[in-house]
Design a protein around this motif. Sequence first.
Motif, PDB file in Angstrom:
ATOM      1  N   LEU A   1       0.831  -1.197   0.000  1.00  0.00           N
ATOM      2  CA  LEU A   1       0.000   0.000   0.000  1.00  0.00           C
ATOM      3  C   LEU A   1       0.870   1.255   0.000  1.00  0.00           C
ATOM      4  O   LEU A   1       2.039   1.218   0.408  1.00  0.00           O
ATOM      5  CB  LEU A   1      -0.900  -0.007   1.233  1.00  0.00           C
ATOM      6  CG  LEU A   1      -1.970  -1.101   1.268  1.00  0.00           C
ATOM      7  CD1 LEU A   1      -2.628  -1.156   2.647  1.00  0.00           C
ATOM      8  CD2 LEU A   1      -3.019  -0.866   0.192  1.00  0.00           C
TER       9      LEU A   1
ATOM     10  N   THR B   1      -2.849  -2.888  -6.913  1.00  0.00           N
ATOM     11  CA  THR B   1      -3.587  -2.410  -5.746  1.00  0.00           C
ATOM     12  C   THR B   1      -5.011  -2.959  -5.747  1.00  0.00           C
ATOM     13  O   THR B   1      -5.474  -3.540  -6.732  1.00  0.00           O
ATOM     14  CB  THR B   1      -3.643  -0.869  -5.731  1.00  0.00           C
ATOM     15  OG1 THR B   1      -4.275  -0.408  -6.936  1.00  0.00           O
ATOM     16  CG2 THR B   1      -2.252  -0.274  -5.639  1.00  0.00           C
TER      17      THR B   1
ATOM     18  N   GLN C   1      -7.958  -0.981  -4.950  1.00  0.00           N
ATOM     19  CA  GLN C   1      -8.928  -0.026  -5.499  1.00  0.00           C
ATOM     20  C   GLN C   1      -8.321   1.062  -6.358  1.00  0.00           C
ATOM     21  O   GLN C   1      -9.002   2.021  -6.713  1.00  0.00           O
ATOM     22  CB  GLN C   1      -9.698   0.642  -4.359  1.00  0.00           C
ATOM     23  CG  GLN C   1     -10.667  -0.260  -3.627  1.00  0.00           C
ATOM     24  CD  GLN C   1     -10.052  -1.044  -2.469  1.00  0.00           C
ATOM     25  OE1 GLN C   1     -10.530  -2.097  -2.140  1.00  0.00           O
ATOM     26  NE2 GLN C   1      -8.994  -0.520  -1.871  1.00  0.00           N
TER      27      GLN C   1
ATOM     28  N   ASP D   1      -9.936   5.537  -1.037  1.00  0.00           N
ATOM     29  CA  ASP D   1      -9.627   4.188  -0.557  1.00  0.00           C
ATOM     30  C   ASP D   1      -8.312   3.645  -1.111  1.00  0.00           C
ATOM     31  O   ASP D   1      -8.057   2.440  -1.050  1.00  0.00           O
ATOM     32  CB  ASP D   1     -10.761   3.223  -0.923  1.00  0.00           C
ATOM     33  CG  ASP D   1     -12.024   3.503  -0.130  1.00  0.00           C
ATOM     34  OD1 ASP D   1     -11.919   4.119   0.941  1.00  0.00           O
ATOM     35  OD2 ASP D   1     -13.114   3.124  -0.600  1.00  0.00           O
TER      36      ASP D   1
ATOM     37  N   ASP E   1      -5.421   3.786   0.038  1.00  0.00           N
ATOM     38  CA  ASP E   1      -4.536   3.234   1.064  1.00  0.00           C
ATOM     39  C   ASP E   1      -5.214   2.148   1.898  1.00  0.00           C
ATOM     40  O   ASP E   1      -4.720   1.785   2.966  1.00  0.00           O
ATOM     41  CB  ASP E   1      -4.045   4.355   1.989  1.00  0.00           C
ATOM     42  CG  ASP E   1      -2.561   4.222   2.326  1.00  0.00           C
ATOM     43  OD1 ASP E   1      -1.925   3.261   1.833  1.00  0.00           O
ATOM     44  OD2 ASP E   1      -2.050   5.062   3.075  1.00  0.00           O
ATOM     45  N   ARG E   2      -6.330   1.635   1.400  1.00  0.00           N
ATOM     46  CA  ARG E   2      -7.015   0.545   2.089  1.00  0.00           C
ATOM     47  C   ARG E   2      -6.715  -0.779   1.384  1.00  0.00           C
ATOM     48  O   ARG E   2      -6.797  -0.880   0.165  1.00  0.00           O
ATOM     49  CB  ARG E   2      -8.536   0.770   2.088  1.00  0.00           C
ATOM     50  CG  ARG E   2      -9.009   1.855   3.029  1.00  0.00           C
ATOM     51  CD  ARG E   2     -10.515   1.976   2.984  1.00  0.00           C
ATOM     52  NE  ARG E   2     -11.172   0.698   3.285  1.00  0.00           N
ATOM     53  CZ  ARG E   2     -12.476   0.493   3.115  1.00  0.00           C
ATOM     54  NH1 ARG E   2     -13.244   1.447   2.621  1.00  0.00           N
ATOM     55  NH2 ARG E   2     -12.998  -0.675   3.426  1.00  0.00           N
TER      56      ARG E   2
ATOM     57  N   SER F   1      -7.264  -4.749   0.257  1.00  0.00           N
ATOM     58  CA  SER F   1      -8.436  -5.456  -0.244  1.00  0.00           C
ATOM     59  C   SER F   1      -8.021  -6.830  -0.760  1.00  0.00           C
ATOM     60  O   SER F   1      -6.838  -7.168  -0.782  1.00  0.00           O
ATOM     61  CB  SER F   1      -9.117  -4.660  -1.362  1.00  0.00           C
ATOM     62  OG  SER F   1     -10.397  -5.194  -1.650  1.00  0.00           O
TER      63      SER F   1
END
Length: 405
Positions: free
Chosen positions: A102, A129, A131, A137, A139-140, A142
Motif C-alpha cells: 500500500l 492495488t 482499489q 480508498d 490506502d485501504r 483489499s
Amino acid sequence: MTMVMQGIRVLEVAEHTFVPAASALLADWGADVLKIEHVERGDAMRALASTGVAVVPTDVHALLEHSNRGKRSLGLDLTSPDGLDILYKLAATADVFLTNKLPRVRKKLKIGVEEIRGHNPRIVYVRGTGQGERGPDADRGSYDSLAFWARAGTAMGIMQPEYGHVPVPPAPGFGDSLGAMTIAGGIMGALLHRERTGEATVVDVSLLGTGMWAMGQAFALSMLLGIPWTPPPVDAPRANPLVANYLTKDGQWLAFCCLQAGYYWPPLCKVIDRPQLADDPRFANHAALTTNSGEAMRILQEAFAERTVDEWRQRLATFVGQWTVVQDTLAAAADPQTVANGYIQDCQTAAGVPFQLVAAPVQYDEKPAVPGRAPRFNEHADEILANLGLDETAVLDLKIRGVVA
C-alpha cells in the motif's frame, strides 16, 4: 516455446496471489524473477492452510505454486538499512520492480517510485492495488473477493433473488489470476515502450479496475440505460431456445449458444431424432422459433433427458452448431482439447512431489510454457547475494544480524 521474456529481470516485493501471479507468468515466459519475502515468515501465502471448501495439502501447496512458479527467493528485512541497501542494489540490476504494498507501506519502507528510480532510472515500476492508486480508498487493503467480485459488480451480475445470499467467487484467486494476467500484459507493454523510446513508465493495475473491465459490456449498457446490471430470473422466458442449458439423463448439463436459431434448428432436430420438427410451422424460421420458444424448449428438455451425456457427446460430435458439456475442474483438466493444447502441465515441488498446474494461457510458437516450481523460502539467498559481490563472511554477518533469513 520461444522464451519471449528471457533476459528480463523482475524484482518482486509482494505476497498473496494477485501481484505474485503476474511475475509467475513472466517467469513461465523466461524472465528471471527475484522474490523478496518477509525475513521471518516469508510470503503470507505460505501459511495459508485452507481456502473455500478445500484444505491445502501440506506436501503440495498448490496455491503457492500457482503464483510463485519459476522464481528465486530471498528473505530480507526491508526495515533495516542493510536490507534496504541490498534491495536497492538488486533494483539496479532489474528491468521491473513489482509490488502490492500500500502507499503508506511503500513510503515507510522507502520503496516508492522515487527511491527505486534513484538506483535505476530505467526500471519499470509496477503497482498492483485493490482499489487504484488514487482516491479515498487508495490506502485501504483489499482482496479479489472484495474489490474484483463484490465492489466491481461481478457478484451482483450473477446473483439471483432466489439465492438469498451473495454468491462467492467460483475459485480461490479468481479475480487475482485475471488481474495478474492484466499486470503481466501491462509490464510487457511498458518494456516495449522503453525499448522503443528509452522511457521507463509506471504501471498501475487494480482489482477493482480489472473487475470493471471484465464487466465492461454490462457497465456500458447499464450506464447507457440507467439500469443496474442484474441477471434475468431463472424462469424468465428465453427468446432463443438454442441459447440455453439442458439436463441429460444422468444429471449433467449441455450448454448451447447457437445465435442463428433458424439455421441450426433443422440439423439439431435430426440429432435428437425428431426430424419432422424441422418442417413444423411453429419452428419454421428464427422468428417462429422466437415466438414459440417455450414450446421448443420443452421439446428439447424432453429430448435431452432421454440420453446420457456420453451418448449426447457422440450424437452432437458432427452437429454444426455451437455447444459444450458443462464440466467441473477435473473433467476440464481431462478434456481432449486441454490435453491437445497442453493447458495442463506436469510439475514437481522442491521436494520432488509431483503435481499439475494450469499453463500460462498465452502460448508462443504453438508450444505451451512449462512452469517451474515455487522456491523454498529463502532458497536462493546465497546465490543472489553472491551475485551482488558479497562474500561468505559478509553473508554470514547479514544472517546473524537478521537482515537476511
